[in-house]
Design an enzyme around this catalytic site. Sequence first.
Site, PDB file in Angstrom:
ATOM      1  N   LYS A   1       1.189   4.317  -2.786  1.00  0.00           N
ATOM      2  CA  LYS A   1       0.813   5.704  -2.476  1.00  0.00           C
ATOM      3  C   LYS A   1       2.002   6.645  -2.683  1.00  0.00           C
ATOM      4  O   LYS A   1       1.832   7.795  -3.089  1.00  0.00           O
ATOM      5  CB  LYS A   1       0.256   5.802  -1.062  1.00  0.00           C
ATOM      6  CG  LYS A   1      -1.077   5.050  -0.885  1.00  0.00           C
ATOM      7  CD  LYS A   1      -2.142   5.528  -1.864  1.00  0.00           C
ATOM      8  CE  LYS A   1      -3.493   4.918  -1.620  1.00  0.00           C
ATOM      9  NZ  LYS A   1      -4.531   5.381  -2.570  1.00  0.00           N
TER      10      LYS A   1
ATOM     11  N   THR B   1     -14.258   5.813   7.044  1.00  0.00           N
ATOM     12  CA  THR B   1     -14.915   5.072   5.954  1.00  0.00           C
ATOM     13  C   THR B   1     -14.796   3.571   6.250  1.00  0.00           C
ATOM     14  O   THR B   1     -14.031   3.164   7.133  1.00  0.00           O
ATOM     15  CB  THR B   1     -14.237   5.339   4.594  1.00  0.00           C
ATOM     16  OG1 THR B   1     -12.956   4.685   4.605  1.00  0.00           O
ATOM     17  CG2 THR B   1     -14.067   6.819   4.319  1.00  0.00           C
TER      18      THR B   1
ATOM     19  N   TYR C   1       0.840  -1.213   0.000  1.00  0.00           N
ATOM     20  CA  TYR C   1       0.000   0.000   0.000  1.00  0.00           C
ATOM     21  C   TYR C   1       0.866   1.250   0.000  1.00  0.00           C
ATOM     22  O   TYR C   1       0.663   2.177  -0.784  1.00  0.00           O
ATOM     23  CB  TYR C   1      -0.900  -0.024   1.237  1.00  0.00           C
ATOM     24  CG  TYR C   1      -1.840   1.154   1.346  1.00  0.00           C
ATOM     25  CD1 TYR C   1      -3.016   1.198   0.609  1.00  0.00           C
ATOM     26  CD2 TYR C   1      -1.563   2.229   2.191  1.00  0.00           C
ATOM     27  CE1 TYR C   1      -3.886   2.278   0.710  1.00  0.00           C
ATOM     28  CE2 TYR C   1      -2.421   3.305   2.299  1.00  0.00           C
ATOM     29  CZ  TYR C   1      -3.587   3.327   1.554  1.00  0.00           C
ATOM     30  OH  TYR C   1      -4.439   4.398   1.655  1.00  0.00           O
TER      31      TYR C   1
HETATM   32  N1  NAD Z   1      -9.955   5.815   4.875  1.00  0.00           N
HETATM   33  C1  NAD Z   1      -8.726   6.209   5.152  1.00  0.00           C
HETATM   34  O1  NAD Z   1      -8.349   6.311   6.350  1.00  0.00           O
HETATM   35  C2  NAD Z   1      -7.774   6.575   4.042  1.00  0.00           C
HETATM   36  C3  NAD Z   1      -6.610   7.284   4.401  1.00  0.00           C
HETATM   37  C4  NAD Z   1      -5.744   7.682   3.403  1.00  0.00           C
HETATM   38  C5  NAD Z   1      -6.011   7.394   2.084  1.00  0.00           C
HETATM   39  N2  NAD Z   1      -7.133   6.692   1.771  1.00  0.00           N
HETATM   40  C6  NAD Z   1      -7.374   6.443   0.344  1.00  0.00           C
HETATM   41  O2  NAD Z   1      -8.574   7.077  -0.021  1.00  0.00           O
HETATM   42  C7  NAD Z   1      -9.176   6.361  -1.109  1.00  0.00           C
HETATM   43  C8  NAD Z   1     -10.611   6.030  -0.772  1.00  0.00           C
HETATM   44  O3  NAD Z   1     -10.610   5.212   0.363  1.00  0.00           O
HETATM   45  P1  NAD Z   1     -11.910   4.961   1.271  1.00  0.00           P
HETATM   46  O4  NAD Z   1     -11.508   5.294   2.642  1.00  0.00           O
HETATM   47  O5  NAD Z   1     -13.099   5.603   0.682  1.00  0.00           O
HETATM   48  O6  NAD Z   1     -11.994   3.373   1.098  1.00  0.00           O
HETATM   49  P2  NAD Z   1     -13.273   2.392   1.089  1.00  0.00           P
HETATM   50  O7  NAD Z   1     -12.720   1.022   1.228  1.00  0.00           O
HETATM   51  O8  NAD Z   1     -14.252   2.877   2.093  1.00  0.00           O
HETATM   52  O9  NAD Z   1     -13.883   2.581  -0.369  1.00  0.00           O
HETATM   53  C9  NAD Z   1     -13.108   2.236  -1.514  1.00  0.00           C
HETATM   54  C10 NAD Z   1     -14.001   2.131  -2.734  1.00  0.00           C
HETATM   55  O10 NAD Z   1     -13.169   1.732  -3.830  1.00  0.00           O
HETATM   56  C11 NAD Z   1     -13.829   0.667  -4.507  1.00  0.00           C
HETATM   57  N3  NAD Z   1     -12.850  -0.184  -5.206  1.00  0.00           N
HETATM   58  C12 NAD Z   1     -11.998  -1.086  -4.653  1.00  0.00           C
HETATM   59  N4  NAD Z   1     -11.312  -1.697  -5.621  1.00  0.00           N
HETATM   60  C13 NAD Z   1     -11.718  -1.160  -6.806  1.00  0.00           C
HETATM   61  C14 NAD Z   1     -11.377  -1.385  -8.156  1.00  0.00           C
HETATM   62  N5  NAD Z   1     -10.461  -2.317  -8.513  1.00  0.00           N
HETATM   63  N6  NAD Z   1     -11.985  -0.648  -9.113  1.00  0.00           N
HETATM   64  C15 NAD Z   1     -12.921   0.267  -8.772  1.00  0.00           C
HETATM   65  N7  NAD Z   1     -13.316   0.501  -7.519  1.00  0.00           N
HETATM   66  C16 NAD Z   1     -12.712  -0.198  -6.532  1.00  0.00           C
HETATM   67  C17 NAD Z   1     -14.590  -0.072  -3.419  1.00  0.00           C
HETATM   68  O11 NAD Z   1     -15.597  -0.895  -3.952  1.00  0.00           O
HETATM   69  C18 NAD Z   1     -15.105   1.087  -2.589  1.00  0.00           C
HETATM   70  O12 NAD Z   1     -16.317   1.586  -3.083  1.00  0.00           O
HETATM   71  C19 NAD Z   1      -8.299   5.142  -1.334  1.00  0.00           C
HETATM   72  O13 NAD Z   1      -7.409   5.407  -2.406  1.00  0.00           O
HETATM   73  C20 NAD Z   1      -7.527   5.005  -0.042  1.00  0.00           C
HETATM   74  O14 NAD Z   1      -6.288   4.378  -0.228  1.00  0.00           O
HETATM   75  C21 NAD Z   1      -8.026   6.268   2.716  1.00  0.00           C
END
Ligand code: NAD
Length: 262
Positions: A160, A191, A156
């Site tokens: 990133k 989330t 991961y």
């Molecule tokens: N939640 C956190 O704490 C956090 C922190 C930093 C960065 N992020 C990043 O933010 C972004 C969104 O994360 P989130 O928290 O909403 O995650 P989440 O798991 O709540 O939602 C992710 C979404 O992406 C979709 N997804 C997964 N694989 C996929 C694919 N191959 N093609 C299309 N869609 C796909 C899932 O179905 C889901 O709807 C991600 O890139 C994550 O790495 C999240």
Amino acid sequence: MRARLDGAVVVVTGAAMGQGHAHARRCAAEGADLVLGDIRDGELATLAERLRADGTRVLARHLDVSDGEHWRDLVDAATAEFGTVTGLVNNAGIMSHGSVLDETPDDWARTIAVNQTGVFLGMQAVAPVMRAAGRGSIVNVASTLGRYASTVGFAYQATKGAVRMMSKSAALALGPAGIRVNTVLPGLVDTPFLGNSRDTGALDDPIGRTPLGRIAEPEEIAAVAAFLLSDEASYVNGAEIVVDGGMTAGSLRSLKPAVVTS
Ligand SMILES: NC(=O)c1ccc[n+]([C@@H]2O[C@H](COP(=O)([O-])OP(=O)(O)OC[C@H]3O[C@@H](n4cnc5c(N)ncnc54)[C@H](O)[C@@H]3O)[C@@H](O)[C@H]2O)c1
């Protein structure tokens, strides 16, 4: 007042839940037409219906961001429906859970495919359409874990960190065509991505080190992306915006001030 994204056509990946859901709702509220993609077809359809009921024009497509064919279908459908694409939020992402010692090759490959190749394919798919339109804004979602290391989430973190450099390289290449490319680095966001980590106490330490004393709501990330998508950010290109409540502002936060003795 004119809504900031009136006339924009914005693609949001991973829109079915979490931050992608918030990006879609925020862009709709700002006046954009939407092209939503996710592998969760049911949740995506529910969101699309909800937004349409509020008057937003929405195209919802099954999209696995790691599949170039899916991207070509999505952009073809978007241009057929709306004539162009002017914005992209490369939001879809998945976590990997191992360290350098125990990350499995399968977990590594899938994480790279979704988080890194997916961002590459997305930018490559929309760029020609944006270039033809003479404008575009791409927002790539990285993470503070692309900047500061942790023992777990080895793949991961690799993805990133890569997304940050991919965004900068794309900003150089696409800027002359009027396309801006920027990165958002969220800290912890409330989330489904966080799973049960709150219940296990795994978030106590990072929350304790966050000056604002809490994790983010997904809407707080969506607000920053909406700014980057809008003309208010017309001179912001190749930039990184950290949205983490100050969690990574200073690792020496509690160091006492130096005492001057002479
Ligand atoms: N939640 C956190 O704490 C956090 C922190 C930093 C960065 N992020 C990043 O933010 C972004 C969104 O994360 P989130 O928290 O909403 O995650 P989440 O798991 O709540 O939602 C992710 C979404 O992406 C979709 N997804 C997964 N694989 C996929 C694919 N191959 N093609 C299309 N869609 C796909 C899932 O179905 C889901 O709807 C991600 O890139 C994550 O790495 C999240």
